[in-house]
Enzyme design. Structure first.
Site, PDB file in Angstrom:
ATOM      1  N   GLU A 232       0.836  -1.235  -0.204  1.00 46.04           N
ATOM      2  CA  GLU A 232       0.158  -0.109   0.022  1.00 46.04           C
ATOM      3  C   GLU A 232       0.840   1.186   0.164  1.00 46.04           C
ATOM      4  OE1 GLU A 232      -1.449   3.237   1.270  1.00 46.04           O
ATOM      5  OE2 GLU A 232      -1.844   2.338   3.061  1.00 46.04           O
ATOM      6  N   CYS A 266      -2.162   8.856   3.222  1.00 43.32           N
ATOM      7  CA  CYS A 266      -2.159   8.519   1.938  1.00 43.32           C
ATOM      8  C   CYS A 266      -3.721   8.518   1.194  1.00 43.32           C
ATOM      9  CB  CYS A 266      -1.758   6.896   1.924  1.00 43.32           C
ATOM     10  SG  CYS A 266      -0.028   6.566   2.085  1.00 43.32           S
TER      11      CYS A 266
END
Length: 458
Positions: A232, A266
């Site tokens: 990720e 993020c």
């Protein structure tokens, strides 16, 4: 980078930690491998009992855990407490659901494959190395650790060097919860020593949340070793506003979506793409909301935005903003660091972004929003997808046809309509393009580090 707690509010070093020696690493990796050979055969009920006890500890100690997070990386105390409680919820989610998620899957018609009985069975892989970031120092770890441990794997954690106390605390939570020694261990090491652990045959897989360069490095090493990975990586999430949107709600959510975790997420909305018909009205609301935020001590309940986690991180944000301004971008609010100690940066809105500016293509990991005008849905989608990232996305419209279009055509692992992107234990989490691959959370997350074994009985 030294392994140390450096208070981002003051810039002062609070505590430093020595790196593990080679013999200490060998002992921990050896213990993980030895423990897995017995732990993998424990039952779901036993693992769930330990997991729920750990969740109880996190809830009871949420205030202390929050202070630890705020001290090490600067998130507001309220956000840190929420993170600790979210970890406990995630632990309970997998304690409650792991047995169902990993239950045998019998073939409805085994005779079709010439068998008396045929099924798929999930089995744990072994010791997994988790390379984790500082921005959500407990939740990022827990969304790997809870499903991995419930599946029967064991975990080795290489955490970011600026949150060592959070890393050690999580190891202690699992130990006090009842998990046998070696099920979850923290490795206080620098990033330069990760490769040797990844290449150790006793470590069977890896997961990383972090930067694109770090992800490329881990993926390359594990590819060479033929080991499974979940990545990720970064995100530059679009937040699209169409004419039918509730502008008040959209603007209020936009502020929260951009400055969550002091802008260091993020999945924070970063690029705000607004239809021309409502551009001015949205911009007025959005800029006013960003200006109204209070920047200050993250321990103060009145603070909305605390410092950035590292001095280097603030410098990177400043470089992107300053370069854009030098090339003609216009700052609507913020844009300059305040005087005084600590790594603070104000909520900032920039417009007039062109494609030759670094800020157009690079992720801004701080409370900086870029604002774009779109003539129609086609242009909105084109701008939204004009990035190498594809983690989360947001679209605001009450038009069902437009909703379907955004769901289908936004290049992202997640699409949130009329709301901000949030991770939930119940929903799969991950991205496409340079935002990584694989999924965390939900049933998909616990199955990532399992061997899906085909069983045929004649």
């Amino acid at each position: 980078m030294a392994i140390a707690t450096i208070n981002p509010t003051t810039g002062e070093t609070v505590r430093t930690f020595p790196e593990l020696s080679e013999s200490e690493i060998e002992r921990k990796v050896g213990l993980a491998h030895k423990r897995w050979r017995t732990y993998r055969d424990t039952g779901f009920d036993e693992r769930a009992e330990w997991m729920r006890t750990g969740a109880d500890l996190l809830e009871q100690e949420a205030d202390a855990a929050a202070r630890l997070m705020t001290t090490e990386m600067g998130k507001t105390l309220a956000a840190a407490r929420g993170e600790a409680l979210k970890c406990a919820r995630g632990m309970r989610y997998y304690a409650d659901n792991a047995a169902e998620f990993l239950a045998d899957e019998p073939l409805a018609d085994p005779a079709a494959v010439g068998a008396r009985h045929a099924l798929s069975r999930y089995r744990p892989l072994g010791p997994v190395l988790a390379v984790m970031p500082w921005n959500f120092p407990m939740w990022q770890v827990m969304r790997f650790a809870a499903p991995a441990l419930m599946a029967g794997n064991v975990g080795l954690l290489k955490h970011a060097s600026n949150v060592p106390q959070c890393a050690l605390y999580l190891e202690d939570v699992f130990r006090r919860g009842g998990f046998p020694e070696g099920c979850f261990q923290t490795l206080l090491i620098s990033s330069g020593r990760v490769e040797a652990i990844l290449r150790d045959p006793r470590v069977v897989a890896a997961t990383l949340t972090g930067s694109e360069p770090a992800g490329r490095s881990v993926a390359a090493i594990c590819g060479d070793e033929v080991k499974h990975t979940v990545l990720e990586l970064g995100g530059s999430d679009p937040f699209v506003v169409m004419p039918s949107a509730d502008l008040d709600r959209a603007a209020e959510t936009a502020v929260d979506a951009r400055v969550q975790n002091n802008g260091q997420s993020c999945i924070a909305a970063k690029r705000f793409i607004v239809h021309s018909d409502v551009y001015d009205a949205f911009t007025d609301r959005f800029v006013a909301g960003m200006r109204a935020l209070t920047v200050g001590d993250p321990f103060d309940p009145a603070t909305d935005v605390g410092p950035l986690a590292t001095e280097r991180g603030r410098a990177a944000v400043e470089e992107l903003v300053d370069e854009a301004v030098a090339r003609g971008a216009k700052v609507l609010c913020g844009g300059r660091r305040p005087p005084g100690p600590g790594w603070f940066y104000p909520p900032t809105v920039i417009t007039g972004i062109t494609r030759d500016m670094r800020i157009f293509t690079e992720e801004v990991f701080g409370p900086v929003a870029t604002l774009f005008r779109a003539a129609d849905i086609e242009e909105a989608l084109e701008i939204a997808n004009a990035t190498t990232f594809g983690l989360g996305s947001n679209a605001w419209t009450r038009d069902e046809a437009e909703q379907d279009r955004f769901i289908s055509d936004l290049d992202a692992g997640q699409v949130f309509i009329n709301g901000k992107t949030v991770s939930y234990p119940d929903l799969p989490f991950g991205g496409v393009k340079h935002s990584g691959y694989g999924r965390e959370l939900s049933a998909h997350g616990i199955r990532e580090f399992c061997n899906l074994k085909t069983v045929w009985i004649g």
